[in-house]
Scaffold this motif. Sequence first.
Motif, short mmCIF file in Angstrom:
data_model
loop_
_atom_site.label_atom_id
_atom_site.label_comp_id
_atom_site.label_asym_id
_atom_site.label_seq_id
_atom_site.Cartn_x
_atom_site.Cartn_y
_atom_site.Cartn_z
N HIS A 1 20.23 29.00 4.97
CA HIS A 1 20.83 27.68 4.74
C HIS A 1 21.19 26.92 6.01
CE1 HIS A 1 22.73 24.45 2.58
NE2 HIS A 1 23.88 24.67 3.18
N ASP B 1 15.38 28.20 -0.03
CA ASP B 1 14.76 26.97 0.47
C ASP B 1 13.31 27.22 0.84
OD1 ASP B 1 16.99 25.48 -0.08
OD2 ASP B 1 17.52 25.05 2.00
N THR C 1 23.50 28.87 -5.77
CA THR C 1 23.06 27.50 -6.05
C THR C 1 23.42 27.12 -7.48
OG1 THR C 1 20.88 28.31 -6.72
CG2 THR C 1 21.15 27.63 -4.43
N ASN D 1 19.14 25.64 -2.39
CA ASN D 1 19.50 24.35 -2.99
C ASN D 1 18.32 23.38 -3.02
OD1 ASN D 1 20.59 24.67 -0.08
ND2 ASN D 1 20.21 22.46 -0.24
N HIS D 2 17.34 23.56 -2.11
CA HIS D 2 16.17 22.69 -2.11
C HIS D 2 15.13 23.12 -3.14
CE1 HIS D 2 16.55 19.87 1.35
NE2 HIS D 2 17.48 20.74 1.72
N SER E 1 24.43 20.13 -1.62
CA SER E 1 23.62 21.07 -0.85
C SER E 1 24.36 22.36 -0.49
CB SER E 1 23.13 20.41 0.44
OG SER E 1 24.23 19.94 1.22
N ASP E 2 25.69 22.31 -0.37
CA ASP E 2 26.43 23.51 0.02
C ASP E 2 26.53 24.50 -1.14
OD1 ASP E 2 26.87 22.89 2.70
OD2 ASP E 2 28.64 21.70 2.24
N TYR F 1 14.27 17.54 -7.27
CA TYR F 1 15.02 16.40 -6.74
C TYR F 1 14.68 15.10 -7.48
CZ TYR F 1 17.35 18.27 -2.58
OH TYR F 1 18.21 18.92 -1.74
#
Length: 248
Positions: free
Chosen positions: A192, A42, A115, A72-73, A125-126, A77
């Motif tokens: 996370h 992230d 990810t 995950n970020h 996101s998890d 997006y």
Amino acid sequence: MNAHTIFHVSDVHFGVENPRAIDWFAAAVHAEKPDVVVCTGDLTQRATHKQFDQARRFFESLDTLVTLEPGNHDMPYYNLWERFTQPYKRYGTLAELVRAPVALPHCVFIPLKTTVRIQPRFPWSDGYVRKEALAATLASLETLKDDARLKIVTCHHPLLPAQPDDKNPTIGGTNAFNAIAEAGADAILTGHVHVPFDLMRAYGNRSVRMIGAGTLSTRLRGADPGYNVVTITPDRHIHVEQRVFVEA
């Protein structure tokens, strides 16, 4: 031979970063000169080109060895086509600019990707450990089975829940933990959750240290911004200091 000093940071989230916490961390790096900075994902908030450029300039400015993991970020997006076809293209550009060591005299870092671009649940996101990702990590551990150095796995998502009886939010996490413990891992560095932790978990006759870093962003979840200082001694001892940034 001297001990190694590792600055373990995570969830910087450029785009919603805490500038004062960022400067505080950078000042410590320049003053103390750790052997390596490990960032467990992230780096950005929305994986935009601008945010990755901010992350690149920040990690390069530290003037030290850096190793990175995607979070995950760190997948697009807003551009779903790119997310599904080239999810790590933007992250990969940064990773190529920041050359990362994989080994020090007392320890070796082994990445595990947690990810994925899409999951059979929502939100995405998890963590999710695919068989292929775990196989790659296990193959690296296999090559190190006769190596006396500590084996430290780095990934974004914790592989086990904070409490043993809680539901594991990382799909495939329990199996991954058991497999890498059996394969000889000594510690796992993650992020996370934005809250630091230092736990010992076991599988069979193998104990593994689970170490989580907090965040340097404004996205707080009950803990102040901070990072970990992980010290590895020649006699294979791991010491963890959790440093906390407190606004003046």
